[in-house]
Design a protein around this motif. Structure first.
Motif, PDB file in Angstrom:
ATOM      1  N   LEU A   1      37.490  32.828  41.176  1.00  0.00           N
ATOM      2  CA  LEU A   1      36.150  33.404  41.140  1.00  0.00           C
ATOM      3  C   LEU A   1      36.249  34.916  41.020  1.00  0.00           C
ATOM      4  N   LEU A   2      35.348  35.520  40.246  1.00  0.00           N
ATOM      5  CA  LEU A   2      35.186  36.966  40.185  1.00  0.00           C
ATOM      6  C   LEU A   2      34.059  37.298  41.151  1.00  0.00           C
ATOM      7  N   VAL A   3      34.397  37.899  42.299  1.00  0.00           N
ATOM      8  CA  VAL A   3      33.456  38.040  43.407  1.00  0.00           C
ATOM      9  C   VAL A   3      32.935  39.468  43.558  1.00  0.00           C
ATOM     10  N   HIS A   4      31.883  39.594  44.348  1.00  0.00           N
ATOM     11  CA  HIS A   4      31.296  40.892  44.697  1.00  0.00           C
ATOM     12  C   HIS A   4      32.317  41.707  45.485  1.00  0.00           C
ATOM     13  N   HIS A   5      32.257  43.023  45.366  1.00  0.00           N
ATOM     14  CA  HIS A   5      33.256  43.884  46.008  1.00  0.00           C
ATOM     15  C   HIS A   5      33.200  43.846  47.537  1.00  0.00           C
ATOM     16  N   ASN A   6      32.133  43.355  48.141  1.00  0.00           N
ATOM     17  CA  ASN A   6      32.044  43.323  49.601  1.00  0.00           C
ATOM     18  C   ASN A   6      32.640  42.067  50.243  1.00  0.00           C
ATOM     19  N   VAL A   7      33.008  41.075  49.463  1.00  0.00           N
ATOM     20  CA  VAL A   7      33.464  39.809  50.030  1.00  0.00           C
ATOM     21  C   VAL A   7      34.672  39.987  50.951  1.00  0.00           C
ATOM     22  N   PHE A   8      35.678  40.745  50.535  1.00  0.00           N
ATOM     23  CA  PHE A   8      36.921  40.853  51.305  1.00  0.00           C
ATOM     24  C   PHE A   8      37.035  42.127  52.138  1.00  0.00           C
ATOM     25  N   LYS A   9      36.088  43.019  52.030  1.00  0.00           N
ATOM     26  CA  LYS A   9      36.234  44.339  52.645  1.00  0.00           C
ATOM     27  C   LYS A   9      36.201  44.327  54.172  1.00  0.00           C
ATOM     28  N   PHE A  10      36.855  45.336  54.733  1.00  0.00           N
ATOM     29  CA  PHE A  10      36.770  45.630  56.156  1.00  0.00           C
ATOM     30  C   PHE A  10      35.654  46.646  56.376  1.00  0.00           C
ATOM     31  N   TYR A  11      35.085  46.632  57.561  1.00  0.00           N
ATOM     32  CA  TYR A  11      34.061  47.594  57.947  1.00  0.00           C
ATOM     33  C   TYR A  11      34.392  48.116  59.325  1.00  0.00           C
ATOM     34  N   ASN A  12      33.850  49.261  59.667  1.00  0.00           N
ATOM     35  CA  ASN A  12      33.976  49.786  61.013  1.00  0.00           C
ATOM     36  C   ASN A  12      32.654  49.545  61.732  1.00  0.00           C
ATOM     37  N   ASP A  13      32.741  48.946  62.935  1.00  0.00           N
ATOM     38  CA  ASP A  13      31.501  48.696  63.675  1.00  0.00           C
ATOM     39  C   ASP A  13      30.989  49.994  64.297  1.00  0.00           C
TER      40      ASP A  13
ATOM     41  N   GLN B   1      27.391  35.535  45.476  1.00  0.00           N
ATOM     42  CA  GLN B   1      28.448  36.525  45.647  1.00  0.00           C
ATOM     43  C   GLN B   1      29.530  36.465  44.571  1.00  0.00           C
ATOM     44  N   PHE B   2      29.375  35.611  43.580  1.00  0.00           N
ATOM     45  CA  PHE B   2      30.341  35.618  42.477  1.00  0.00           C
ATOM     46  C   PHE B   2      29.607  35.505  41.152  1.00  0.00           C
ATOM     47  N   PHE B   3      30.270  35.946  40.091  1.00  0.00           N
ATOM     48  CA  PHE B   3      29.599  36.141  38.813  1.00  0.00           C
ATOM     49  C   PHE B   3      30.259  35.396  37.652  1.00  0.00           C
ATOM     50  N   MET B   4      31.508  35.013  37.832  1.00  0.00           N
ATOM     51  CA  MET B   4      32.243  34.355  36.764  1.00  0.00           C
ATOM     52  C   MET B   4      33.382  33.574  37.411  1.00  0.00           C
ATOM     53  N   TYR B   5      33.859  32.563  36.716  1.00  0.00           N
ATOM     54  CA  TYR B   5      34.999  31.805  37.219  1.00  0.00           C
ATOM     55  C   TYR B   5      35.968  31.530  36.071  1.00  0.00           C
ATOM     56  N   ARG B   6      37.252  31.418  36.438  1.00  0.00           N
ATOM     57  CA  ARG B   6      38.290  31.117  35.458  1.00  0.00           C
ATOM     58  C   ARG B   6      38.770  29.696  35.714  1.00  0.00           C
ATOM     59  N   GLN B   7      38.701  28.913  34.644  1.00  0.00           N
ATOM     60  CA  GLN B   7      39.102  27.514  34.733  1.00  0.00           C
ATOM     61  C   GLN B   7      39.950  27.198  33.508  1.00  0.00           C
ATOM     62  N   ASP B   8      41.101  26.623  33.717  1.00  0.00           N
ATOM     63  CA  ASP B   8      42.021  26.301  32.619  1.00  0.00           C
ATOM     64  C   ASP B   8      42.315  27.532  31.756  1.00  0.00           C
ATOM     65  N   GLY B   9      42.439  28.693  32.389  1.00  0.00           N
ATOM     66  CA  GLY B   9      42.808  29.927  31.698  1.00  0.00           C
ATOM     67  C   GLY B   9      41.672  30.652  30.995  1.00  0.00           C
ATOM     68  N   ALA B  10      40.459  30.107  31.023  1.00  0.00           N
ATOM     69  CA  ALA B  10      39.328  30.742  30.325  1.00  0.00           C
ATOM     70  C   ALA B  10      38.255  31.162  31.325  1.00  0.00           C
TER      71      ALA B  10
END
Length: 187
Positions: A63-75, A98-107
């Motif tokens: 999946l091509l995801v939004h930039h906030n999916v994996f980020k760390f934050y400071n509380d 939260q995602f915009f595109m997916y790769r399946q079978d190389g495409a």
């Protein structure tokens, strides 16, 4: 283990940030900022699809995801925390928004109402323009089904609405993610 509404995914390379570059045998850190959205990893491998999901995405797709999916934050106390998508053990709950595109079978295939446009270099003009790209123009790289039904296929030169560009690097190529209704003309 499956979620009722979200895809369960992990970051490609088990890294939350894509902030290194290999030069020769050395690996250089290109950004140390956890706030830098350009340094955030945007690729996720699907581990499980939602319960009852009957769409085209399957386990093992990227999946091509939004930039906030994996980020760390400071509380509020300055303590490092994972964002709302974190589930456990480097697994994340990725909502369909939260995602915009997916790769399946190389495409790569755009998801929902999203499409991806490659910017083009500036055209020759009598007036010098301080830009590296032609404004509001590009080449359709990944059209969705809605656009393809209307004759907009990969390789079509298009124009798009101002401020609709959301930059991604996909397979080393700069692309703009936008909604299909933001494509205004075929040229």
């Amino acid at each position: 283990m499956r979620s009722p509404f979200s895809f369960i995914a992990k970051p490609v390379g088990d890294r939350r940030y894509d902030n290194t570059k290999r030069i020769g045998d050395k690996e250089l850190i290109t950004s140390t900022s956890e706030e830098n959205h350009l340094a955030s990893n945007r690729l996720a491998i699907v581990q499980e699809v939602p319960v009852g999901y009957e769409g085209p995405i399957k386990k093992g797709d990227t999946l091509l995801v939004h930039h906030n999916v994996f980020k760390f934050y400071n509380d509020i106390k300055g303590k490092k925390q994972s964002g709302k998508s974190f589930f456990k053990d480097e697994l994340f709950l990725v909502d369909p928004e939260q995602f915009f595109m997916y790769r399946q079978d190389g495409a790569w295939k755009p998801y929902s109402r999203y499409c991806f446009v490659k910017p083009v270099p500036p055209e020759d003009a009598m007036i010098m323009r301080p830009t590296s790209e032609e404004p509001l123009m590009g080449i359709m790289k990944y059209p969705n089904d809605y656009l393809m039904d209307r004759g907009v296929v990969s390789g079509t030169r298009v124009s798009f609405q101002p401020d609709s560009e959301y930059e991604f690097m996909v397979d080393g190529e700069k692309l703009y993610r936008m909604y299909d209704h933001q494509i205004t003309l075929t040229l």
